[in-house]
Enzyme design. Structure first.
Site, short mmCIF file in Angstrom:
data_model
loop_
_atom_site.label_atom_id
_atom_site.label_comp_id
_atom_site.label_asym_id
_atom_site.label_seq_id
_atom_site.Cartn_x
_atom_site.Cartn_y
_atom_site.Cartn_z
N LYS B 79 41.34 36.11 50.06
CA LYS B 79 40.55 37.32 49.80
C LYS B 79 40.93 37.90 48.44
O LYS B 79 42.11 37.95 48.09
CB LYS B 79 40.80 38.33 50.91
CG LYS B 79 39.95 39.60 50.82
CD LYS B 79 40.31 40.55 51.96
CE LYS B 79 39.41 41.77 51.99
NZ LYS B 79 39.78 42.69 53.09
N SER B 154 35.85 44.29 55.74
CA SER B 154 35.68 43.94 54.35
C SER B 154 35.98 42.47 54.02
O SER B 154 35.59 41.99 52.96
CB SER B 154 36.57 44.83 53.49
OG SER B 154 37.94 44.59 53.78
N SER B 178 39.24 44.93 59.20
CA SER B 178 38.63 44.11 58.14
C SER B 178 38.87 42.61 58.25
O SER B 178 38.25 41.84 57.53
CB SER B 178 39.10 44.59 56.76
OG SER B 178 38.38 45.73 56.37
#
Lengths: 96, 486
Positions: B79, B154, B178
């Site tokens: 990420k 996210s 997330s």
């Protein structure tokens, strides 16, 4: 308490060092008021004698040996800076 | 030989060890797949093709020399909220669009030490603030099961990349769900470890008392393998836990499945607004577990209703403080102005998107003079009550079963103008972060072609227990064998 005025929003933006457009100020006034109204729910539970959380997992003071180690070089630390001079970050004068 | 990109980490490890495939072939297969589907999925913000192939050849050389590191030759996506030395790391924000970290996050360093190949950096809502990945400053990511739908967020880029077989596994970060929410929306496995189980050093800070990095994978065993690689104490993160790291994959191999496991069923998680298909999926999981030797125990987590307001006050307060560092001085974009003072205002106005500004504003307000006691302090007291709910529950049960989200994925654009509706998609995940405990989301069915997530929670450092329960469920079901038609 939870309905924010336009000047409340401007004051928060100032504290947060954010320049907002008029449209943003108006939108945030509406949206933040709605969120804060929803957040009023947290006033319901009785928290008399309940300590605030200070850490998700209880911690003791963390100690470590004081041993020298390499950090970033000056060049590495400055590599992402928007403006540099003389091995330093360069900014506009703070005092006029 | 199946398409190598579709392999699990576990199967790829075996084939690499047997010499049936090389790391270079595996990495090339993942890159080929990635470039074929990226135009529609858009899971990545950057792909390190040359570096990945170089690392793959190095891995093959290491293996030829007798090395058998746990992730040797396995492609992993990271990420873009996690620092990678020498590789642009934006956290989905324009303010960091040119930021090249001078060091690796500890979890990335550990992945590299374990032999993993970093394939690319995945999309995220700006500064990990969002539940759909639509708040990325660069582009949205699409749900591989239906391109009109969000992948969640996210960590939506990591979730979509794993679901679309654009990597074998990925790292995400989880502040209020997330990792688990996008895992549920994309039909993969996502695990948020106990706060402090993995190091936060080199994670771009959102809410520092809540943030944790964790694995996002195709199977539960893969999650155990990846967790094993990143867990452990780090002297550079004072909140990381100095507790022994069990051998998670070995524990799974020895697992007794559901036999004797006490599963808590929290009545507050089966609410009116729950999608009936989600409700049914979780209840079917409970029935299945009971029929294989688990004991179901009705429990109550009475302060569940306060999770979202408490979370959004604490997370935004911490974010408003953490994001004060983006001032156009040491790194990030600067918008020049006549004075230093104006430079701050102009830089932050131009550099941050709407959701980040909204959260900085909310957090600043919650911490401001006159409102601190009513919002921030009160929220931290209610947080203590939420933690006590879980402490009491885990005296009676080993794990808790719940839905990961009240509904399946929503359409792109559907909630983007209504922040409160967006926040409510996290209603079942934020409590875990507030209490610091671990949670995992695993595939548990479909509704109208979109995946449903089953969430399993455990006590602090109870990763072994949630992995055991998740693995037992996975062994008895086939959901993880379904792949999107891409």
């Amino acid at each position: 308490m939870t309905t924010l005025s336009k000047s409340d929003v401007e004051n928060i933006a100032h504290l947060a060092r954010l320049k907002l457009t008029d449209a943003e100020t108006e939108l945030f006034q509406e949206q933040l008021s709605a969120i804060l109204l929803y957040a009023e729910a947290i006033q319901q539970p009785d928290t008399t004698d309940i300590p605030p959380t200070t850490s998700a997992i209880p911690r003791h003071t963390v100690m470590r040996a004081d041993e020298p180690a390499d950090g970033l070089s000056t060049a590495e630390a400055l590599a992402n800076a928007p403006d540099t001079a003389e091995d330093s970050f360069r900014v506009k004068p703070i005092l006029p | 030989m199946p398409e190598l990109a579709k392999l699990t980490i576990e199967d790829a490890q075996m084939l690499l060890r047997e010499g049936a495939i090389s790391a270079e072939e595996l990495t090339q297969s993942v890159l080929t797949r990635l470039f074929a589907v990226e135009p529609v999925v858009q899971a990545y913000l950057s792909v390190q093709e040359d570096a990945a192939l170089d690392a793959a050849r190095t891995a093959d050389a290491r293996r030829a020399a007798g090395d058998d590191a746990p992730l040797l030759g396995i492609p992993i996506a990271v990420k873009d909220a996690i620092l990678t030395k020498g590789v642009t790391t934006t956290c989905g924000s324009k303010i960091l669009k040119n930021f090249v970290p001078p060091y690796d996050a500890t979890v990335v360093q550990k992945l590299r030490a374990a032999g993993a190949i970093i394939i690319g950096k995945t999309n995220t809502d700006e500064f990990t603030m969002g539940s759909s990945t639509e708040f990325s400053a660069f582009h949205p990511t699409h749900n591989p099961w239906n391109m009109d739908y969000v992948p969640g967020g996210s960590s939506g880029g990591s979730a979509a990349a794993v679901a679309a077989n654009e990597t074998l596994g990925a790292l995400g970060t989880d502040t209020g769900g997330s990792i688990r929410q996008p895992a549920a929306y994309c039909g993969i496995v996502g695990l948020k470890p106990t706060y402090g189980r993995a190091s936060r050093y080199g994670l771009i800070a959102h809410g520092s008392s809540l943030d944790q990095p964790g694995p996002m994978t195709k199977t539960v065993t893969d999650a155990a393998v990846l967790l094993q690689a990143i867990a452990g104490h780090d002297p550079r993160d004072a909140t990381s836990l100095d507790a022994p790291v069990p051998d998670y994959p070995a524990e799974l191999r020895r697992s007794k499945g559901f036999d004797g496991l006490r599963i808590g069923v929290p009545k507050e998680y089966f609410i009116d607004g729950l999608n009936p298909a989600v409700d049914t999926a979780v209840r079917n999981a409970l029935i299945l577990a009971e029929s294989h030797g688990a004991e179901l125990v009705e429990i109550s987590l009475p302060h569940t209703d306060f999770g979202i307001p408490v979370y959004y006050l604490i997370a935004t307060a911490e974010a408003s403080s953490n994001l004060s560092r983006y001032d156009g001085v040491r790194f990030g974009v600067r918008v020049p102005a006549d004075s230093m003072w104006e430079t701050y205002f102009e830089t932050r106005a131009a550099g941050f998107g709407a959701e980040v500004k909204r959260r900085i504003m909310l957090g600043t307000y919650a911490l401001s003079a006159g409102y601190y006691d009513a919002y921030y302090l009160k929220a931290q007291k209610v947080r203590t009550l939420i933690q006590r709910d879980f402490t009491a529950a885990f005296e009676k049960v080993d794990v808790i079963f719940a839905p990961t989200t009240p509904d399946t994925a929503f359409k792109l654009g559907q909630k983007i103008d209504d922040p409160l509706q967006m926040y409510l998609t996290d209603i079942f995940t934020v409590m875990t972060n507030l209490a610091g405990i671990p949670g995992i989301s695993i595939p548990a069915g479909f509704a109208d072609g979109l995946p449903i997530g089953l969430q399993i929670l455990g006590p602090a450092l109870g990763e072994s227990a949630i992995l055991r329960a998740a693995h037992a469920y996975e062994q008895l079901t086939d959901w993880h064998h379904d792949h999107p038609d891409l």
